[in-house]
Design an enzyme around this catalytic site. Structure first.
Site, mmCIF file in Angstrom:
data_model
loop_
_atom_site.group_PDB
_atom_site.id
_atom_site.type_symbol
_atom_site.label_atom_id
_atom_site.label_comp_id
_atom_site.label_asym_id
_atom_site.label_seq_id
_atom_site.Cartn_x
_atom_site.Cartn_y
_atom_site.Cartn_z
ATOM 1 N N ASP A 131 -58.073 16.182 -53.958
ATOM 2 C CA ASP A 131 -58.063 14.714 -53.954
ATOM 3 C C ASP A 131 -58.666 14.181 -55.249
ATOM 4 O OD1 ASP A 131 -57.818 15.735 -51.314
ATOM 5 O OD2 ASP A 131 -58.376 13.785 -50.495
ATOM 6 N N HIS A 153 -58.891 10.667 -56.245
ATOM 7 C CA HIS A 153 -59.704 9.471 -55.999
ATOM 8 C C HIS A 153 -60.214 8.846 -57.301
ATOM 9 C CE1 HIS A 153 -59.746 9.227 -51.681
ATOM 10 N NE2 HIS A 153 -60.169 10.472 -51.536
ATOM 11 N N ASN A 207 -53.522 9.344 -47.326
ATOM 12 C CA ASN A 207 -53.772 8.158 -46.511
ATOM 13 C C ASN A 207 -54.307 6.992 -47.348
ATOM 14 O OD1 ASN A 207 -56.267 9.796 -46.619
ATOM 15 N ND2 ASN A 207 -57.125 8.209 -45.305
ATOM 16 N N HIS A 208 -55.057 7.277 -48.408
ATOM 17 C CA HIS A 208 -55.513 6.198 -49.285
ATOM 18 C C HIS A 208 -54.357 5.622 -50.098
ATOM 19 C CE1 HIS A 208 -59.980 6.063 -48.973
ATOM 20 N NE2 HIS A 208 -59.763 7.229 -48.378
#
Length: 304
Positions: free
Chosen positions: A26, A28, A81-82
């Site tokens: 991830d 981010h 999902n983000h």
């Protein structure tokens, strides 16, 4: 045309005889840390491919820098999902609005919007003014809307799969075989995940394996190794055929980069404020039965 996916999408990639394949955890918003890992791996954008377990945005300092990777021909993410949040918010706040199936059962737009903002979505606020979403945010959403849920890469013993959360059957909770995964392509998300639709899709949200303790189901005999993220862990580990690559980069943990064919893993500590490497890149071995026993018995510990 709505941004939020209504059907599951599977992408197929043949072997890469000209170069190497990598999978990153991830991101981010930690674009600078990724650059440090790619430099250490001597990544060649003309020959190599980088697959991503999704969650390009939120929490870290450079969500838009990570979204810019969608323009690169060597970058192949799956939807996280983000990454879903801006799609849902743009759909539901459009004129006329498109209400993604399952949004009402998930509580409606306001709770989803608050969940997004409470989990790092502030980067999008300058794009959500009184005049509506900015052209840049619409362009990001257009690109994210084309990102598949699963990628199947290579053939034979070196085949691997990439998903954001977990490749599980929504009814039984069992890990999916390759054949079962293939059959998901084009499946209706609302029909498979009633009543919450995309907000209950295990490919995006499940933590059953990641938090399942020691009593885990066996990996399917005919299932390729699956690289995933979603649930931050202290170290890269293998559970029921899933290799967890999210080692908490945006929380001051590590960003992890796997090279499946070589059984290798690179990791680097990340400064959460800058999203950049906070130390030297270190090399480990991938923990998975796919690799020799002297490797699979020991997890790669990015904090070592």
């Amino acid at each position: 045309m709505p941004y939020t996916p209504e059907r599951i999408r599977i992408a197929h990639h043949g072997p890469n005889p000209a170069g190497r394949d990598f999978v990153v955890g991830d991101l981010h918003g930690c674009r600078a840390a990724l650059e440090a890992l790619l430099e250490r791996a001597a990544f060649d954008p003309g020959r190599d491919r980088l697959f991503s377990v999704g969650d390009l945005v939120d929490r870290g300092p450079d969500s838009e820098g990570c979204l810019a990777l969608l323009e690169e021909p060597w970058f192949f993410p799956v939807l996280g999902n983000h990454d879903l949040f801006p799609l849902v918010v743009l759909d539901a706040s459009a004129e006329p609005p498109h209400w993604p199936e399952g949004l009402e059962a998930a509580g409606g737009l306001e709770p989803i919007y608050r969940l997004w903002m409470d989990n790092g979505g502030e980067w999008a606020l300058p794009h959500l003014g009184a005049d509506g979403p900015s052209p840049a945010l619409r362009d990001y959403a257009r690109r994210l809307a084309q990102v598949p849920h699963v990628r199947l890469v290579g053939t034979g013993a070196e085949r691997f799969r990439v998903v954001h959360a977990e490749l599980l059957d929504v009814h039984t909770g069992a890990p999916l075989s390759d054949a079962e995964t293939e059959r998901l392509d084009g499946a209706s998300i609302p029909a498979w995940c009633e009543p919450r639709g995309v907000f209950a899709l295990p490919l995006l949200w499940s933590r059953a394996l990641a938090r399942g303790g020691e009593a885990l189901p066996a990996a399917p005999a005919d299932g390729a190794v699956t690289f995933c993220g979603h649930t931050p862990t202290e170290r890269v580990r293998c559970r029921a055929g899933h290799v967890d690559l999210d080692t908490g980069a945006c929380f001051g943990g590590h960003l992890s980069l796997a090279e499946p064919a070589a059984g290798r893993l690179l990791s680097v500590a990340v400064s959460p404020e800058r999203g950049a490497a906070a130390g030297a890149v270190t090399r480990h071995e991938l923990p998975h039965p796919l690799y020799p026993p002297d490797r699979s018995d020991h997890g790669a510990n990015p904090r070592a």
